[in-house]
Scaffold this motif. Structure first.
Motif, PDB file in Angstrom:
ATOM      1  N   CYS A 148       3.871  -7.965  -5.929  1.00 14.69           N
ATOM      2  CA  CYS A 148       2.785  -8.499  -5.096  1.00 14.69           C
ATOM      3  C   CYS A 148       1.672  -9.108  -5.941  1.00 14.69           C
ATOM      4  O   CYS A 148       1.113 -10.158  -5.590  1.00 14.69           O
ATOM      5  N   LEU A 149       1.333  -8.452  -7.040  1.00 17.64           N
ATOM      6  CA  LEU A 149       0.182  -8.876  -7.827  1.00 17.64           C
ATOM      7  C   LEU A 149       0.332 -10.288  -8.368  1.00 17.64           C
ATOM      8  O   LEU A 149      -0.665 -10.969  -8.610  1.00 17.64           O
ATOM      9  N   THR A 150       1.564 -10.747  -8.544  1.00 16.87           N
ATOM     10  CA  THR A 150       1.777 -12.108  -9.054  1.00 16.87           C
ATOM     11  C   THR A 150       1.414 -13.160  -8.008  1.00 16.87           C
ATOM     12  O   THR A 150       1.319 -14.348  -8.341  1.00 16.87           O
ATOM     13  N   LYS A 151       1.210 -12.731  -6.753  1.00 19.18           N
ATOM     14  CA  LYS A 151       0.924 -13.671  -5.664  1.00 19.18           C
ATOM     15  C   LYS A 151      -0.524 -13.591  -5.182  1.00 19.18           C
ATOM     16  O   LYS A 151      -0.919 -14.338  -4.291  1.00 19.18           O
ATOM     17  N   ALA A 152      -1.294 -12.674  -5.741  1.00 15.12           N
ATOM     18  CA  ALA A 152      -2.668 -12.475  -5.290  1.00 15.12           C
ATOM     19  C   ALA A 152      -3.522 -13.714  -5.556  1.00 15.12           C
ATOM     20  O   ALA A 152      -3.336 -14.426  -6.551  1.00 15.12           O
ATOM     21  N   LYS A 153      -4.447 -13.978  -4.653  1.00 12.63           N
ATOM     22  CA  LYS A 153      -5.387 -15.094  -4.770  1.00 12.63           C
ATOM     23  C   LYS A 153      -6.599 -14.770  -3.916  1.00 12.63           C
ATOM     24  O   LYS A 153      -6.620 -13.721  -3.250  1.00 12.63           O
ATOM     25  N   PRO A 154      -7.618 -15.621  -3.908  1.00 16.34           N
ATOM     26  CA  PRO A 154      -8.857 -15.243  -3.217  1.00 16.34           C
ATOM     27  C   PRO A 154      -8.694 -14.802  -1.769  1.00 16.34           C
ATOM     28  O   PRO A 154      -9.387 -13.877  -1.325  1.00 16.34           O
ATOM     29  N   ASN A 155      -7.792 -15.427  -1.019  1.00 22.49           N
ATOM     30  CA  ASN A 155      -7.634 -15.045   0.395  1.00 22.49           C
ATOM     31  C   ASN A 155      -6.393 -14.190   0.642  1.00 22.49           C
ATOM     32  O   ASN A 155      -6.013 -13.964   1.792  1.00 22.49           O
ATOM     33  N   LEU A 156      -5.765 -13.695  -0.433  1.00 25.51           N
ATOM     34  CA  LEU A 156      -4.569 -12.854  -0.312  1.00 25.51           C
ATOM     35  C   LEU A 156      -4.683 -11.704  -1.302  1.00 25.51           C
ATOM     36  O   LEU A 156      -4.577 -11.895  -2.518  1.00 25.51           O
ATOM     37  N   THR A 157      -4.916 -10.498  -0.789  1.00 22.57           N
ATOM     38  CA  THR A 157      -5.106  -9.332  -1.641  1.00 22.57           C
ATOM     39  C   THR A 157      -4.103  -8.236  -1.274  1.00 22.57           C
ATOM     40  O   THR A 157      -3.601  -8.178  -0.152  1.00 22.57           O
ATOM     41  N   PHE A 158      -3.838  -7.378  -2.243  1.00 27.37           N
ATOM     42  CA  PHE A 158      -2.852  -6.315  -2.064  1.00 27.37           C
ATOM     43  C   PHE A 158      -3.436  -4.978  -2.493  1.00 27.37           C
ATOM     44  O   PHE A 158      -4.256  -4.907  -3.412  1.00 27.37           O
ATOM     45  N   GLN A 159      -2.965  -3.912  -1.817  1.00 25.93           N
ATOM     46  CA  GLN A 159      -3.369  -2.554  -2.150  1.00 25.93           C
ATOM     47  C   GLN A 159      -2.129  -1.687  -2.324  1.00 25.93           C
ATOM     48  O   GLN A 159      -1.205  -1.762  -1.510  1.00 25.93           O
ATOM     49  N   LEU A 160      -2.133  -0.879  -3.375  1.00 23.32           N
ATOM     50  CA  LEU A 160      -1.075   0.113  -3.566  1.00 23.32           C
ATOM     51  C   LEU A 160      -1.508   1.376  -2.825  1.00 23.32           C
ATOM     52  O   LEU A 160      -2.067   2.305  -3.407  1.00 23.32           O
ATOM     53  N   SER A 161      -1.283   1.388  -1.527  1.00 25.53           N
ATOM     54  CA  SER A 161      -1.718   2.525  -0.719  1.00 25.53           C
ATOM     55  C   SER A 161      -1.076   2.446   0.659  1.00 25.53           C
ATOM     56  O   SER A 161      -0.485   1.430   1.033  1.00 25.53           O
ATOM     57  N   ASN A 162      -1.235   3.531   1.391  1.00 28.73           N
ATOM     58  CA  ASN A 162      -0.724   3.631   2.753  1.00 28.73           C
ATOM     59  C   ASN A 162      -1.812   3.154   3.709  1.00 28.73           C
ATOM     60  O   ASN A 162      -2.878   3.777   3.812  1.00 28.73           O
ATOM     61  N   LEU A 163      -1.560   2.079   4.403  1.00 29.21           N
ATOM     62  CA  LEU A 163      -2.546   1.527   5.336  1.00 29.21           C
ATOM     63  C   LEU A 163      -3.052   2.572   6.308  1.00 29.21           C
ATOM     64  O   LEU A 163      -4.248   2.626   6.630  1.00 29.21           O
ATOM     65  N   LEU A 164      -2.168   3.441   6.780  1.00 28.10           N
ATOM     66  CA  LEU A 164      -2.544   4.401   7.819  1.00 28.10           C
ATOM     67  C   LEU A 164      -3.488   5.480   7.289  1.00 28.10           C
ATOM     68  O   LEU A 164      -4.144   6.168   8.073  1.00 28.10           O
ATOM     69  N   SER A 165      -3.555   5.627   5.967  1.00 29.43           N
ATOM     70  CA  SER A 165      -4.441   6.627   5.364  1.00 29.43           C
ATOM     71  C   SER A 165      -5.777   6.044   4.949  1.00 29.43           C
ATOM     72  O   SER A 165      -6.659   6.775   4.484  1.00 29.43           O
TER      73      SER A 165
END
Length: 231
Positions: free
Chosen positions: A80-97
């Protein structure tokens, strides 16, 4: 089964995280968004894998919309990190938490068939966005039950631990408090290349049967998924 996403087992079985299918999946998502005249500003994906679906959506919709990906696998997160940009961010986490903002749309694309307690997952996900888009593999068909091996392969290599028909998928959403707005079948084994020789052999009978009676074709021959828009 949960540890396969953390310990690298899923990555070993699926090193691309099905990234090659992402442009096609993004097209299906765009289709249902535009068909229902939605104008989301903030789109989130739970279990975003390699992040390519969100990347494709960001390329299509442009920089005036924001995209957020949540993934629990460290291996997928690195992709995912290779695709990150100002309007596209990623988190290594559980959304529900996470205590997140309220999104316009949350995507769960080929996700809840992997979740042990998928009823709790769906009930919690409901509060994360106004609209939800699900892509649900319809693994149960007459031919898959008769052959058995397709279901076992999906369980062992792809981590599918729950199996649905159109009817049980829609009833599951209804049971967990969703209002289904729209849905349609998607033919991944029909549209996508390199699905194996058995899938290639089945393309013509599946397409022919689908043109005559789509519900019956999916129920008997399989090879389709269900894309659902709900709120």
């Amino acid at each position: 089964m949960v540890q396969m996403y953390d310990d690298g087992t899923y990555h070993e079985n699926n090193p691309t995280w099905h990234e090659e299918d992402s442009p096609w999946k993004a097209k299906q998502i765009i289709k249902i968004i535009e068909k229902n005249r939605l104008n989301p500003q903030k789109i989130c994906e739970v279990g975003c894998g390699a992040g390519e679906i969100l990347n494709q959506l960001s390329l299509y919709f442009g920089t005036d919309k924001e995209f957020f990906g949540y993934e629990v696998s460290p291996q997928a997160y690195q992709l995912c990190l290779t695709k990150a940009k100002p309007n596209l961010t990623f988190q290594l986490s559980n959304l529900l938490s996470e205590d997140t903002e309220f999104f316009d749309i949350v995507l769960a694309i080929d996700v809840f068939e992997h979740i042990e307690d998928y009823f709790t997952f769906l009930r919690k996900l409901k509060n994360k966005a106004q609209y939800k888009i699900f892509h649900i593999p319809l693994d149960l068909s007459v031919q898959s039950v008769l052959r058995c091996s397709p279901i076992l392969k999906l369980r062992r290599s792809d981590g599918h631990i729950h199996y649905f028909t159109k009817e049980t998928a829609l009833e599951t959403l209804n049971d967990t408090g969703y209002k289904v707005i729209d849905y349609f079948y998607t033919g991944n084994t029909i549209d996508l290349p390199n699905r194996g020789w058995k899938a290639s052999l089945m393309k013509i009978p599946r397409k022919l049967a689908f043109s005559i009676n789509n519900d019956l074709a999916v129920r008997v021959l399989g090879g389709y998924s269900l894309l659902v828009l709900a709120e």
